[in-house]
Design an enzyme around this catalytic site. Sequence first.
Site, PDB file in Angstrom:
ATOM      1  N   ILE A  67       0.885  -1.169   0.000  1.00  0.00           N
ATOM      2  CA  ILE A  67       0.000   0.000   0.000  1.00  0.00           C
ATOM      3  C   ILE A  67       0.921   1.216   0.000  1.00  0.00           C
ATOM      4  O   ILE A  67       1.833   1.311   0.829  1.00  0.00           O
ATOM      5  CB  ILE A  67      -1.000  -0.004   1.181  1.00  0.00           C
ATOM      6  CG1 ILE A  67      -1.876   1.251   1.154  1.00  0.00           C
ATOM      7  CG2 ILE A  67      -0.315  -0.164   2.522  1.00  0.00           C
ATOM      8  CD1 ILE A  67      -3.104   1.153   2.069  1.00  0.00           C
ATOM      9  N   GLU A 103       2.660  -7.428   6.538  1.00  0.00           N
ATOM     10  CA  GLU A 103       3.943  -7.220   7.210  1.00  0.00           C
ATOM     11  C   GLU A 103       4.298  -5.743   7.097  1.00  0.00           C
ATOM     12  O   GLU A 103       4.008  -5.108   6.086  1.00  0.00           O
ATOM     13  CB  GLU A 103       5.079  -8.024   6.549  1.00  0.00           C
ATOM     14  CG  GLU A 103       5.082  -9.498   6.887  1.00  0.00           C
ATOM     15  CD  GLU A 103       4.274 -10.306   5.895  1.00  0.00           C
ATOM     16  OE1 GLU A 103       3.972  -9.766   4.800  1.00  0.00           O
ATOM     17  OE2 GLU A 103       3.951 -11.458   6.205  1.00  0.00           O
ATOM     18  N   ASN A 127       8.630   1.511  10.663  1.00  0.00           N
ATOM     19  CA  ASN A 127       7.636   2.275   9.898  1.00  0.00           C
ATOM     20  C   ASN A 127       6.431   2.638  10.768  1.00  0.00           C
ATOM     21  O   ASN A 127       5.350   2.048  10.682  1.00  0.00           O
ATOM     22  CB  ASN A 127       7.194   1.467   8.666  1.00  0.00           C
ATOM     23  CG  ASN A 127       6.381   2.288   7.684  1.00  0.00           C
ATOM     24  OD1 ASN A 127       5.949   3.405   8.001  1.00  0.00           O
ATOM     25  ND2 ASN A 127       6.156   1.756   6.495  1.00  0.00           N
ATOM     26  N   TYR A 152      -2.447   1.242  10.531  1.00  0.00           N
ATOM     27  CA  TYR A 152      -2.998  -0.111  10.739  1.00  0.00           C
ATOM     28  C   TYR A 152      -3.632  -0.236  12.137  1.00  0.00           C
ATOM     29  O   TYR A 152      -4.708  -0.823  12.279  1.00  0.00           O
ATOM     30  CB  TYR A 152      -1.914  -1.176  10.546  1.00  0.00           C
ATOM     31  CG  TYR A 152      -1.213  -1.084   9.203  1.00  0.00           C
ATOM     32  CD1 TYR A 152      -1.923  -0.739   8.051  1.00  0.00           C
ATOM     33  CD2 TYR A 152       0.154  -1.325   9.076  1.00  0.00           C
ATOM     34  CE1 TYR A 152      -1.287  -0.631   6.820  1.00  0.00           C
ATOM     35  CE2 TYR A 152       0.791  -1.223   7.849  1.00  0.00           C
ATOM     36  CZ  TYR A 152       0.068  -0.872   6.726  1.00  0.00           C
ATOM     37  OH  TYR A 152       0.693  -0.762   5.514  1.00  0.00           O
TER      38      TYR A 152
HETATM   39  C1  LIG Z   1       1.645   4.581   4.911  1.00  0.00           C
HETATM   40  C2  LIG Z   1       0.973   5.453   3.841  1.00  0.00           C
HETATM   41  C3  LIG Z   1       0.331   4.547   2.797  1.00  0.00           C
HETATM   42  C4  LIG Z   1      -0.112   6.323   4.521  1.00  0.00           C
HETATM   43  O1  LIG Z   1      -0.775   7.047   3.505  1.00  0.00           O
HETATM   44  P1  LIG Z   1      -1.260   8.575   3.709  1.00  0.00           P
HETATM   45  O2  LIG Z   1      -2.144   8.917   2.585  1.00  0.00           O
HETATM   46  O3  LIG Z   1      -0.084   9.456   3.930  1.00  0.00           O
HETATM   47  O4  LIG Z   1      -2.060   8.458   5.089  1.00  0.00           O
HETATM   48  P2  LIG Z   1      -3.393   9.235   5.525  1.00  0.00           P
HETATM   49  O5  LIG Z   1      -3.257  10.682   5.252  1.00  0.00           O
HETATM   50  O6  LIG Z   1      -4.557   8.537   4.947  1.00  0.00           O
HETATM   51  O7  LIG Z   1      -3.358   9.036   7.123  1.00  0.00           O
HETATM   52  C5  LIG Z   1      -4.030   7.936   7.732  1.00  0.00           C
HETATM   53  C6  LIG Z   1      -3.401   7.596   9.067  1.00  0.00           C
HETATM   54  O8  LIG Z   1      -2.021   7.192   8.885  1.00  0.00           O
HETATM   55  C7  LIG Z   1      -1.250   7.595  10.015  1.00  0.00           C
HETATM   56  N1  LIG Z   1      -0.319   8.656   9.601  1.00  0.00           N
HETATM   57  C8  LIG Z   1      -0.291   9.283   8.400  1.00  0.00           C
HETATM   58  N2  LIG Z   1       0.736  10.172   8.362  1.00  0.00           N
HETATM   59  C9  LIG Z   1       1.341  10.110   9.570  1.00  0.00           C
HETATM   60  C10 LIG Z   1       2.462  10.774  10.140  1.00  0.00           C
HETATM   61  N3  LIG Z   1       3.175  11.674   9.454  1.00  0.00           N
HETATM   62  N4  LIG Z   1       2.850  10.433  11.399  1.00  0.00           N
HETATM   63  C11 LIG Z   1       2.162   9.498  12.093  1.00  0.00           C
HETATM   64  N5  LIG Z   1       1.072   8.822  11.605  1.00  0.00           N
HETATM   65  C12 LIG Z   1       0.674   9.140  10.362  1.00  0.00           C
HETATM   66  C13 LIG Z   1      -2.246   8.181  10.998  1.00  0.00           C
HETATM   67  O9  LIG Z   1      -2.761   7.098  11.787  1.00  0.00           O
HETATM   68  C14 LIG Z   1      -3.327   8.706  10.061  1.00  0.00           C
HETATM   69  O10 LIG Z   1      -4.583   8.855  10.711  1.00  0.00           O
HETATM   70  P3  LIG Z   1      -4.912  10.265  11.483  1.00  0.00           P
HETATM   71  O11 LIG Z   1      -4.809  11.337  10.435  1.00  0.00           O
HETATM   72  O12 LIG Z   1      -6.292  10.067  12.000  1.00  0.00           O
HETATM   73  O13 LIG Z   1      -3.866  10.427  12.542  1.00  0.00           O
HETATM   74  C15 LIG Z   1       2.015   6.421   3.201  1.00  0.00           C
HETATM   75  O14 LIG Z   1       2.683   7.113   4.224  1.00  0.00           O
HETATM   76  C16 LIG Z   1       3.043   5.743   2.317  1.00  0.00           C
HETATM   77  O15 LIG Z   1       2.837   5.513   1.129  1.00  0.00           O
HETATM   78  N6  LIG Z   1       4.218   5.396   2.911  1.00  0.00           N
HETATM   79  C17 LIG Z   1       5.305   4.744   2.165  1.00  0.00           C
HETATM   80  C18 LIG Z   1       4.962   3.315   1.840  1.00  0.00           C
HETATM   81  C19 LIG Z   1       4.660   2.515   3.073  1.00  0.00           C
HETATM   82  O16 LIG Z   1       5.335   2.630   4.099  1.00  0.00           O
HETATM   83  N7  LIG Z   1       3.656   1.635   2.964  1.00  0.00           N
HETATM   84  C20 LIG Z   1       3.276   0.741   4.022  1.00  0.00           C
HETATM   85  C21 LIG Z   1       4.116  -0.489   3.935  1.00  0.00           C
HETATM   86  S1  LIG Z   1       3.620  -1.724   5.146  1.00  0.00           S
END
Ligand SMILES: CC(C)(COP(=O)(O)OP(=O)(O)OC[C@H]1O[C@@H](n2cnc3c(N)ncnc32)[C@H](O)[C@@H]1OP(=O)(O)O)[C@@H](O)C(=O)NCCC(=O)NCCS
Length: 227
Positions: free
Chosen positions: A123, A157, A162, A169
Amino acid sequence: MSVSRQSPNPDTMSYAVRPMDERDMAQSAEVEQDAFPTLFPPTAFRRELRNKIARYLVANRKDEGKTNSAPAPSESSGSTPLFNRLVSNILRRRNSAWQPGQEFVAGFVGTWYMVDEAHIVAIGVRNEFRGFGIGELMLIAAIEQATQLESRVVTLEVRVSNFVAQNLYKKFGFTERGVRKSYYTDNREDALIMTTDTIQSPEFSCQFEELVQAHQSRWGRAERMLF
Ligand SMILES: CC(C)(COP(=O)(O)OP(=O)(O)OC[C@H]1O[C@@H](n2cnc3c(N)ncnc32)[C@H](O)[C@@H]1OP(=O)(O)O)[C@@H](O)C(=O)NCCC(=O)NCCS
């Protein structure tokens, strides 16, 4: 499982979820490069789209192909024309596979369905589009898809370092169920195994529905086409 704070938003979100198709492969490879820069070999999306146990969804801008304007993360993110221009310039400078007037893909989620488990294998969201509810939207869609396909649990996983992904999650009720030692080949980092409770249970459904409503209140209603 906790419900996030809410903030003002428009009625609908700028991004929607739909199944990935062959036209999305180049942009999905870009998303993967952003999200998993050390992944080798890269995902063979063409093969994955034919993989009977795999389902891939993309988060795409809803007015795709109908506008030449920059792909702002979300109308509700407070994005300004200046911000939109900046994003557009970043994508152009990178020679992105996205071109104005074409469909824009901000992220994707891939799930493998094995026996009674839905295993999220990837994701990811483009760097500039993180923090706007797109990752959460895709996780919601993946859980809804797993529910419709009658999976018992959703599992994945995640790197022990991270914390951003782990927060996402945990918000959706995933808990740690074990560790895979030296799981990642680039730096031999351990992986946490995180898994939901039974997604078909009334308790999970109820908490999940609250989170979907909270996402909608915060970011706007988002279309989700799962199949
Ligand atoms: C993980 C990932 C998919 C989250 O996507 P995103 O669009 O940035 O996330 P969202 O804006 O939808 O945020 C959803 C939740 O994620 C967490 N989150 C997002 N950004 C965060 C930050 N900077 N610090 C802490 N938690 C964070 C929070 O729980 C947040 O919910 P909240 O806003 O109610 O606190 C994105 O950061 C990403 O692509 N990361 C790199 C790839 C990766 O690590 N994938 C997962 C591999 S297991």
